[in-house]
Design an enzyme around this catalytic site. Structure first.
Site, PDB file in Angstrom:
ATOM      1  N   GLY A   1      -5.929   8.631   3.279  1.00  0.00           N
ATOM      2  CA  GLY A   1      -5.347   9.562   2.306  1.00  0.00           C
ATOM      3  C   GLY A   1      -3.851   9.742   2.468  1.00  0.00           C
ATOM      4  O   GLY A   1      -3.158  10.089   1.507  1.00  0.00           O
TER       5      GLY A   1
ATOM      6  N   GLU B   1      -2.390   6.837   0.699  1.00  0.00           N
ATOM      7  CA  GLU B   1      -2.654   7.075  -0.731  1.00  0.00           C
ATOM      8  C   GLU B   1      -1.682   8.114  -1.292  1.00  0.00           C
ATOM      9  O   GLU B   1      -1.212   7.994  -2.426  1.00  0.00           O
ATOM     10  CB  GLU B   1      -4.109   7.518  -0.922  1.00  0.00           C
ATOM     11  CG  GLU B   1      -5.087   6.374  -0.654  1.00  0.00           C
ATOM     12  CD  GLU B   1      -6.539   6.821  -0.678  1.00  0.00           C
ATOM     13  OE1 GLU B   1      -6.891   7.709   0.125  1.00  0.00           O
ATOM     14  OE2 GLU B   1      -7.303   6.287  -1.492  1.00  0.00           O
TER      15      GLU B   1
HETATM   16  N1  COA Z   1      -8.787  13.677  10.343  1.00  0.00           N
HETATM   17  C1  COA Z   1      -8.953  14.682  11.225  1.00  0.00           C
HETATM   18  N2  COA Z   1      -8.295  14.756  12.395  1.00  0.00           N
HETATM   19  C2  COA Z   1      -7.426  13.764  12.679  1.00  0.00           C
HETATM   20  C3  COA Z   1      -7.207  12.687  11.820  1.00  0.00           C
HETATM   21  C4  COA Z   1      -7.918  12.667  10.582  1.00  0.00           C
HETATM   22  N3  COA Z   1      -7.755  11.698   9.690  1.00  0.00           N
HETATM   23  N4  COA Z   1      -6.288  11.859  12.369  1.00  0.00           N
HETATM   24  C5  COA Z   1      -5.953  12.409  13.567  1.00  0.00           C
HETATM   25  N5  COA Z   1      -6.637  13.561  13.749  1.00  0.00           N
HETATM   26  C6  COA Z   1      -6.584  14.463  14.901  1.00  0.00           C
HETATM   27  C7  COA Z   1      -7.361  13.922  16.090  1.00  0.00           C
HETATM   28  O1  COA Z   1      -8.743  14.222  15.952  1.00  0.00           O
HETATM   29  C8  COA Z   1      -6.695  14.657  17.225  1.00  0.00           C
HETATM   30  O2  COA Z   1      -7.191  15.983  17.254  1.00  0.00           O
HETATM   31  P1  COA Z   1      -7.550  16.656  18.679  1.00  0.00           P
HETATM   32  O3  COA Z   1      -6.245  16.631  19.460  1.00  0.00           O
HETATM   33  O4  COA Z   1      -7.998  18.036  18.324  1.00  0.00           O
HETATM   34  O5  COA Z   1      -8.593  15.787  19.315  1.00  0.00           O
HETATM   35  C9  COA Z   1      -5.236  14.743  16.793  1.00  0.00           C
HETATM   36  O6  COA Z   1      -5.240  14.547  15.371  1.00  0.00           O
HETATM   37  C10 COA Z   1      -4.357  13.676  17.406  1.00  0.00           C
HETATM   38  O7  COA Z   1      -4.934  12.414  17.131  1.00  0.00           O
HETATM   39  P2  COA Z   1      -5.308  11.331  18.271  1.00  0.00           P
HETATM   40  O8  COA Z   1      -6.406  10.483  17.738  1.00  0.00           O
HETATM   41  O9  COA Z   1      -5.530  12.013  19.560  1.00  0.00           O
HETATM   42  O10 COA Z   1      -3.933  10.510  18.333  1.00  0.00           O
HETATM   43  P3  COA Z   1      -3.752   8.994  18.786  1.00  0.00           P
HETATM   44  O11 COA Z   1      -2.289   8.788  18.922  1.00  0.00           O
HETATM   45  O12 COA Z   1      -4.610   8.696  19.953  1.00  0.00           O
HETATM   46  O13 COA Z   1      -4.295   8.120  17.556  1.00  0.00           O
HETATM   47  C11 COA Z   1      -4.548   7.540  15.221  1.00  0.00           C
HETATM   48  C12 COA Z   1      -3.645   8.165  16.313  1.00  0.00           C
HETATM   49  C13 COA Z   1      -3.841   7.756  13.891  1.00  0.00           C
HETATM   50  C14 COA Z   1      -4.723   6.046  15.476  1.00  0.00           C
HETATM   51  C15 COA Z   1      -5.924   8.246  15.237  1.00  0.00           C
HETATM   52  O14 COA Z   1      -5.711   9.656  15.196  1.00  0.00           O
HETATM   53  C16 COA Z   1      -6.796   7.890  14.077  1.00  0.00           C
HETATM   54  O15 COA Z   1      -7.370   6.813  14.066  1.00  0.00           O
HETATM   55  N6  COA Z   1      -6.943   8.791  13.081  1.00  0.00           N
HETATM   56  C17 COA Z   1      -7.814   8.604  11.970  1.00  0.00           C
HETATM   57  C18 COA Z   1      -7.204   7.615  11.002  1.00  0.00           C
HETATM   58  C19 COA Z   1      -8.124   7.385   9.821  1.00  0.00           C
HETATM   59  O16 COA Z   1      -9.159   6.790   9.937  1.00  0.00           O
HETATM   60  N7  COA Z   1      -7.692   7.872   8.645  1.00  0.00           N
HETATM   61  C20 COA Z   1      -8.402   7.684   7.444  1.00  0.00           C
HETATM   62  C21 COA Z   1      -9.259   8.860   7.131  1.00  0.00           C
HETATM   63  S1  COA Z   1     -10.102   8.630   5.606  1.00  0.00           S
END
Ligand code: COA
Length: 260
Positions: free
Chosen positions: A112, A115
């Site tokens: 999103g 997007e």
């Molecule tokens: N929805 C909800 N929470 C999210 C999120 C999302 N799309 N993306 C990141 N967060 C949250 C994580 O759960 C984490 O929360 P917490 O600290 O309470 O556990 C916080 O943001 C930090 O993210 P984290 O994953 O610890 O950071 P990272 O540097 O290790 O990884 C990403 C970064 C972007 C690779 C990873 O957060 C990720 O894969 N996010 C989802 C991406 C995704 O699939 N987006 C499409 C959704 S339709």
């Protein structure tokens, strides 16, 4: 304007909206979507504002996607309604806004988040940015217009590959495939957005509104973009901006557009 999840700052004719949930990498929850929608509507009505920059708080993410925790337990109907409502109240609103919206992508722009950036009129990115539509890795497809806008920007084959592989691409690759227009350092990202905004502001805002409509018409079903262009072109001839722009040219001076 007072919001809980976003920051809105105005500097003369420039407005900046910052999505402010850095601890969750600015993931789009329903509160952010509603507040963004409200902010864009208010700024569109604000006669003093000519250009809007959209960015994310912190140095890690523009927006790391829709908030997965909000929709993980949704039913088929709820899923469909999430996409429909989001597209209507925010993504389509931005794309069709009468004022230019520049996405300044300052880190992850995923799902999103990408997007949202693609709904903006154009995008610039910092060199730490990573972009992708990873939805199929979650068992879902992009639902905020990603399957439509990504092919428009990068072509069908590249969009198919990016969506099917759920890949994250770095900023330079995003520039090479037309997803973003410029890449710069994180420090220079907002200054570059502001520089582009001030270049835009020197031109006729009514003509720019017409140009946005005509360009968007090319991508709308059942609309003939050439007809829209003809109509918008004609409309310009009745504006004060057109009188000023042509007069200034003939008088060999800089135009000072009244914006109507
Ligand atoms: N929805 C909800 N929470 C999210 C999120 C999302 N799309 N993306 C990141 N967060 C949250 C994580 O759960 C984490 O929360 P917490 O600290 O309470 O556990 C916080 O943001 C930090 O993210 P984290 O994953 O610890 O950071 P990272 O540097 O290790 O990884 C990403 C970064 C972007 C690779 C990873 O957060 C990720 O894969 N996010 C989802 C991406 C995704 O699939 N987006 C499409 C959704 S339709």
């Amino acid at each position: 304007m007072k919001f809980d999840t976003i920051l809105v700052a105005k500097n003369n004719a420039l407005a900046q909206i910052t999505i402010n949930r850095p601890k969750k990498l600015n993931a789009l929850n329903s509160a952010i979507i509603h507040e963004l929608s409200e902010a864009f509507k208010v700024l569109e009505e604000d006669k003093n504002i000519k250009v809007i920059i959209l960015t994310g708080a912190g140095d890690k993410a523009f927006v790391a996607g829709a908030d997965i925790s909000e929709f993980a337990h949704f039913s088929v109907d709820e899923g469909g309604s999430l996409a429909r409502k989001g597209q209507e109240i925010l993504f389509n609103l931005i794309e069709n806004l009468s004022k230019p919206v520049i996405a300044a992508i300052n880190g992850f722009a995923l799902g999103g988040g990408l997007e949202l950036a693609m709904a903006c009129h154009f995008r610039i990115a910092s060199d730490n940015a990573k972009m992708g539509l990873p939805e199929v890795s979650l068992g879902v497809i992009p639902g905020y217009g990603g399957t439509q806008r990504l092919p428009q920007l990068v072509g069908k084959g590249k969009a198919m590959e990016l969506i099917m592989t759920a890949s994250m691409i770095p900023a330079d690759d995003a520039k090479n495939c037309g997803l973003v227009n410029h890449v710069t350092t994180l420090e220079e990202l907002l200054p570059l957005a502001e520089k582009l905004a001030s270049k835009i502001m020197r031109n006729s805002s009514v003509a720019i509104t017409g140009a946005i409509k005509a360009i968007n018409a090319n991508f709308k079903d059942g609309v003939n973009g050439f007809d829209t262009e003809i109509e918008e072109f004609g409309t310009c001839f009745g504006t004060q901006d057109f009188k000023e722009g042509t007069t200034a040219f003939l008088e060999k001076r800089k135009a000072n557009f009244p914006g109507n």
